[in-house]
Design an enzyme around this catalytic site. Structure first.
Site, PDB file in Angstrom:
ATOM      1  N   MET A  25      12.447  84.058  76.807  1.00  0.00           N
ATOM      2  CA  MET A  25      12.139  84.859  77.984  1.00  0.00           C
ATOM      3  C   MET A  25      12.874  86.197  77.951  1.00  0.00           C
ATOM      4  SD  MET A  25       9.912  83.276  79.822  1.00  0.00           S
ATOM      5  CE  MET A  25      10.026  84.175  81.371  1.00  0.00           C
ATOM      6  N   GLN A  76       2.722  81.051  74.286  1.00  0.00           N
ATOM      7  CA  GLN A  76       3.276  79.922  75.024  1.00  0.00           C
ATOM      8  C   GLN A  76       2.986  80.083  76.508  1.00  0.00           C
ATOM      9  OE1 GLN A  76       7.501  79.012  76.120  1.00  0.00           O
ATOM     10  NE2 GLN A  76       7.237  77.291  74.697  1.00  0.00           N
ATOM     11  N   CYS A 106      11.599  74.317  79.388  1.00  0.00           N
ATOM     12  CA  CYS A 106      12.421  75.264  80.146  1.00  0.00           C
ATOM     13  C   CYS A 106      13.076  74.555  81.333  1.00  0.00           C
ATOM     14  CB  CYS A 106      11.567  76.422  80.640  1.00  0.00           C
ATOM     15  SG  CYS A 106      12.517  77.654  81.577  1.00  0.00           S
ATOM     16  N   LYS A 145       6.052  72.194  73.178  1.00  0.00           N
ATOM     17  CA  LYS A 145       7.497  72.351  72.937  1.00  0.00           C
ATOM     18  C   LYS A 145       8.226  71.655  74.074  1.00  0.00           C
ATOM     19  CE  LYS A 145      11.083  75.713  71.742  1.00  0.00           C
ATOM     20  NZ  LYS A 145      12.144  75.301  72.693  1.00  0.00           N
ATOM     21  N   HIS A 177      13.264  70.520  71.030  1.00  0.00           N
ATOM     22  CA  HIS A 177      14.632  71.011  71.188  1.00  0.00           C
ATOM     23  C   HIS A 177      15.539  69.793  71.262  1.00  0.00           C
ATOM     24  CE1 HIS A 177      17.512  74.043  73.311  1.00  0.00           C
ATOM     25  NE2 HIS A 177      18.191  73.125  72.650  1.00  0.00           N
ATOM     26  N   GLY A 218      17.175  74.136  68.009  1.00  0.00           N
ATOM     27  CA  GLY A 218      18.451  73.997  68.674  1.00  0.00           C
ATOM     28  C   GLY A 218      19.647  74.153  67.749  1.00  0.00           C
ATOM     29  N   GLY A 239      16.128  80.305  67.383  1.00  0.00           N
ATOM     30  CA  GLY A 239      15.986  81.121  68.582  1.00  0.00           C
ATOM     31  C   GLY A 239      16.907  82.307  68.578  1.00  0.00           C
TER      32      GLY A 239
END
Length: 346
Positions: A25, A76, A106, A145, A177, A218, A239
């Site tokens: 984000m 996404q 999220c 995800k 994740h 992760g 990420g």
């Protein structure tokens, strides 16, 4: 004599393994994705999460437009209404995305209130309905995800049931994740750092569902770690390491046996795009913020960041500012084994 990395790669076919950059984000917008693509043609890129409401009722083109150089690129989406998600999947296909991905990871309070993100792990049947509707609406792959668990649903049995339920729709790709999300009491940032990583749970998923494509996400920061995970699963998603130290994507070309460009060479490839966007009225700061980590760990990198951060907000500035900042950094190529940041992934 083979290096440790070469030894691990000796029995892994990189062409059959997947490396991707996570949806982040406020970060993986179209300018960021264009920049990241210049490092490596093999990596999959993902947009920021966009909610169904934003796509259906907001400025759709602003959220969906992208440059052809970004392929392969996935959209996404976040939501829990199956028909709205199906409609947004159609938007993704119409705009030419290679994949549409449903966010079930999220942990933000803001998205929980709208029944978006990790909270949906408590409702695998609803997620399956959403995936089914999306698949029926498009021909491009529909992927998901998610976390390994949430709150009281932390054990592997719940994760197994979630994946089993969603996989019954025909969904083939799961990006996992390897942390749980605690939806009460931790911020999104804390949820990226405090719950311990449980890579073994993701490895077990691949063993239990060998027919599925399983990606792990992760805390992954080095090429050695990427290859180690490739030995267990099909794909690796990185990420914040890819954002703060994007040169790792160029170093990853070694995994495909390809030559690695220098950071300065990559920057030169990005300058024409910056000029094009400046001509279209895009502020320089909107693009320069994504390139601050280009020279991470190199002599002069701090001056590079300081120069851009100090002056890029000035409206009259153009690519000459970027060239000035780059002059502070020695033009050399970092080796594939250099890892320079302590950033964490989403």
């Amino acid at each position: 004599m083979l290096t440790p990395l070469e030894s691990m790669l000796h029995h892994i076919n990189s062409n059959h393994k997947i490396l991707s950059v996570a949806p982040m984000m406020d970060w993986t917008d179209r300018h960021c994705r264009y920049f990241l693509r210049l490092f490596n043609p093999h990596v999959r890129l993902y947009t920021e999460m966009v909610t169904t409401g934003a796509l259906i009722h907001g400025g759709r083109h602003r959220f969906l437009c992208f440059d052809a150089i970004e392929h392969p690129v996935a959209l996404q989406v976040g939501g829990s209404d199956s028909q709205e998600l199906a409609q947004c999947a159609q938007f993704a296909e119409q705009y030419g995305y290679d994949e549409v991905n449903l966010n079930v990871g999220c942990p933000s309070d803001r998205v929980q209130k709208n029944k978006i993100g990790a909270c949906l792990m408590a409702e695998p049947e609803l997620v399956a309905d959403c995936i089914s509707a999306m698949q029926a609406a498009v021909r491009i792959p529909v992927t998901i995800k998610h976390r390994i668990g949430i709150d009281d649903l932390q054990d592997y049995e719940n994760l197994y049931r979630f994946v089993e339920t969603v996989a019954q729709t025909g969904c083939q790709e799961f990006i996992v994740h390897a942390r749980i999300a605690l939806l009460q009491g931790l911020s999104p940032k804390e949820n990226r750092e405090i719950p311990p990583l449980r890579y073994a749970d993701v490895y077990q998923l691949k063993q239990d569902f060998p027919q599925l494509t399983i990606h792990i996400n992760g805390g992954i920061k080095t090429l050695n770690e990427i290859v180690e995970h490739w030995e267990q699963v099909d794909g690796v998603m990185i990420g914040r390491e890819a954002y703060h130290n994007p040169y790792i994507l160029a170093q990853a070309l070694a995994l495909w046996g390809e030559d690695i460009p220098s950071p300065h060479q990559i920057l030169q490839r990005f300058l024409p795009f910056i000029e094009q966007e400046l001509t279209a009225g895009v502020p320089l700061m909107q693009m320069s913020r994504h390139i601050l980590g280009l020279f991470q760990g190199m002599a002069g990198a701090r001056k590079w960041r300081q120069h851009l951060s100090s002056y890029a907000y000035q409206k009259h500035r153009g690519i000459e500012l970027i060239e000035e900042a780059a002059s502070f950094v020695e033009d050399r190529q970092r080796t594939p084994y250099e890892s320079t940041t302590t950033a964490t992934t989403i």
